[in-house]
Design a protein around this motif. Structure first.
Motif, short mmCIF file in Angstrom:
data_model
loop_
_atom_site.label_atom_id
_atom_site.label_comp_id
_atom_site.label_asym_id
_atom_site.label_seq_id
_atom_site.Cartn_x
_atom_site.Cartn_y
_atom_site.Cartn_z
N ALA A 252 0.81 -1.21 0.00
CA ALA A 252 0.00 0.00 0.00
C ALA A 252 0.85 1.27 0.00
O ALA A 252 0.37 2.33 -0.38
N SER A 253 2.12 1.19 0.42
CA SER A 253 2.94 2.39 0.58
C SER A 253 3.19 3.15 -0.73
O SER A 253 2.87 4.34 -0.82
N PRO A 254 3.77 2.52 -1.78
CA PRO A 254 3.96 3.27 -3.03
C PRO A 254 2.65 3.73 -3.64
O PRO A 254 2.57 4.82 -4.22
N PHE A 255 1.60 2.91 -3.51
CA PHE A 255 0.29 3.28 -4.04
C PHE A 255 -0.22 4.54 -3.35
O PHE A 255 -0.70 5.48 -4.00
N ALA A 256 -0.09 4.59 -2.04
CA ALA A 256 -0.53 5.77 -1.29
C ALA A 256 0.32 6.98 -1.64
O ALA A 256 -0.19 8.11 -1.73
N GLY A 257 1.63 6.77 -1.84
CA GLY A 257 2.50 7.88 -2.22
C GLY A 257 2.13 8.48 -3.55
O GLY A 257 2.12 9.72 -3.71
N ARG A 258 1.79 7.64 -4.52
CA ARG A 258 1.37 8.15 -5.84
C ARG A 258 0.07 8.93 -5.73
O ARG A 258 -0.10 9.99 -6.35
N ARG A 259 -0.87 8.40 -4.95
CA ARG A 259 -2.14 9.11 -4.78
C ARG A 259 -1.92 10.48 -4.12
O ARG A 259 -2.54 11.47 -4.49
N ALA A 260 -1.01 10.52 -3.15
CA ALA A 260 -0.72 11.79 -2.48
C ALA A 260 -0.07 12.78 -3.45
O ALA A 260 -0.38 13.97 -3.43
N ASP A 261 0.83 12.29 -4.32
CA ASP A 261 1.44 13.16 -5.34
C ASP A 261 0.41 13.73 -6.30
O ASP A 261 0.60 14.81 -6.87
N HIS A 262 -0.70 13.01 -6.48
CA HIS A 262 -1.77 13.45 -7.38
C HIS A 262 -2.88 14.21 -6.66
O HIS A 262 -3.96 14.41 -7.22
N GLY A 263 -2.62 14.63 -5.42
CA GLY A 263 -3.57 15.46 -4.69
C GLY A 263 -4.73 14.71 -4.07
O GLY A 263 -5.80 15.30 -3.85
N LYS A 264 -4.56 13.43 -3.77
CA LYS A 264 -5.65 12.63 -3.23
C LYS A 264 -5.37 12.17 -1.80
O LYS A 264 -5.71 11.06 -1.39
N SER A 265 -4.74 13.04 -1.02
CA SER A 265 -4.38 12.69 0.36
C SER A 265 -5.61 12.43 1.22
O SER A 265 -5.62 11.50 2.04
N ARG A 266 -6.64 13.25 1.04
CA ARG A 266 -7.82 13.13 1.92
C ARG A 266 -8.51 11.79 1.72
O ARG A 266 -8.82 11.09 2.70
#
Length: 389
Positions: A252-266
């Motif tokens: 889940a870590s790299p997946f979450a990092g990519r989502r955060a880079d794309h503005g989907k942190s929330r």
């Protein structure tokens, strides 16, 4: 370099968790009561918290490579002491020192953020944190297997040797990084309270991860105890295989990092908190035979570890975007706060299991993600603390 940093953080942070599946054998060998057995993990995490406050901020002041190698030398010495004793007080003191020195991992994570371009920072941090989480998750099965083959002292001897060798490798391979800041150490420590008070994103992300890590520590402190009971009757090798399943959560870590880079942190945060809720709720509500219950616990461990991984990466990506000159201090505060949650979870887990059994542990575990969801709900009310996009 990213691969080296990921492997190094995993090897370092594993030192915090070798004892987690060995709570039973260590407490018997050192004479600790079942109610006090949680101290084996709790004191390591307290040491880690203290290191976050007093050592990690030095990454904004001292040459980073020298700081990392010094911490690893101290950790190796503490591991040797733990390996050579069966005295409860001395083992617990060593556990505290192992936690202090292992904060070298959290000097390496901001190091990776410094090396990465801003648009790839989340992915880079995600890869390094994936290594860190693999270290956490692999530490449990490795320690169980070594203990089954030899004894619990052996894992600490092997870890002391590998930590010393890692210090040599990092001394040779890491580039030097001398921070530009000329602030004195007392002023550096004094700035921590100001940073915590003036950085709402740090407080929010630390609150999320304190709850998530509290749930994580509670689960992994008590799961080996219940798996060794007549209900499941697993050996240390069987517990090792169970713990190995949790490694899947690190994806889940790299997946979450990519989502955060794309503005989907929330939304990533919401999914992570929901995963932790599911991990405790499902075993509490669903019961079957031995095979069904064991399979459900395996699934719960994977889901919980994935949620913790996603929340951690999203939080670190957020705080690393706040300023290069304070990055180590922000990371130290973030990790210190959430490891306090971990220490609370592990101590509560041992106490609840001793007094209220596995059912009480699951109910207590539910409280952690529910508290985090209470904080998360304020992201949609517009009150007090701004949220990341």
């Amino acid at each position: 370099m990213v691969l080296l940093l990921a492997a190094a953080t995993g090897l370092i942070v594993a030192n915090l968790y070798y004892a987690q599946t060995l709570v039973g054998p260590i407490s018997r060998a050192t004479g600790l009561t079942p109610g006090a057995a949680g101290l084996i993990v709790t004191l390591t995490q307290i040491g880690y918290c203290l290191g976050m406050i007093f050592i990690v901020p030095l990454g904004d002041l001292m040459e980073n490579r020298r700081l990392i190698v010094s911490c690893l030398a101290g950790t190796s010495a503490a591991l040797l002491v733990a390996a050579s004793t069966s005295n409860a007080a001395l083992f617990l003191a060593s556990a505290l020192c192992i936690g202090l020195g292992s904060v070298a991992a959290q000097v390496l994570v901001p190091f990776a953020a410094h090396l990465a371009p801003p648009h790839e920072r989340g992915q880079t941090v995600g890869k390094v944190v994936a290594g860190l989480l693999l270290g956490i998750m692999l530490a449990r099965p490795v320690s169980s297997l070594v203990t089954d083959a030899l004894n619990w002292h052996a894992i600490f001897v092997l870890s002391a040797i590998s930590t010393a060798l890692l210090a040599v490798v990092l001394h040779r391979k890491l580039p030097q990084r001398q921070p530009a800041s000329a602030i004195a150490y007392p002023a550096l420590l004094g700035s921590l309270w100001h940073l915590l008070k003036s950085t709402p994103i740090l407080r929010r992300r630390a609150a999320y991860q304190a709850c998530m890590f509290g749930a994580f520590s509670l689960f992994w402190t008590t799961a080996p105890l219940v798996l060794a009971t007549p209900t499941f009757h697993l050996s240390q090798s069987g517990i090792a295989v169970f713990a190995l399943a949790g490694v899947a959560g690190a994806i889940a870590s790299p997946f979450a990092g990519r989502r955060a880079d794309h503005g989907k942190s929330r939304s990533t945060t919401g999914m992570a908190l929901a995963a932790a809720l599911l991990a405790f709720g499902a075993p509490l509500l669903l019961q079957g035979g031995r095979v069904f219950d064991l399979g459900l616990l395996v699934a719960a461990s994977i889901v919980l570890d994935a949620g913790v991984s996603a929340s951690l990466v999203t939080g670190q990506r957020a705080i690393f975007a706040l300023g290069e000159d304070v990055r180590s201090r922000l990371n130290g505060l973030y990790m210190a706060v959430f490891f306090c949650g971990g220490a609370l979870g592990s101590s509560l887990g041992g106490w609840m299991y001793a007094h209220h059994g596995w059912h009480g542990v699951l109910l207590t575990g539910l409280m952690f993600p529910l508290a985090a969801l209470g904080v998360y709900a304020t992201e949609f009310t517009g009150k007090k603390v701004p949220a990341l996009p």
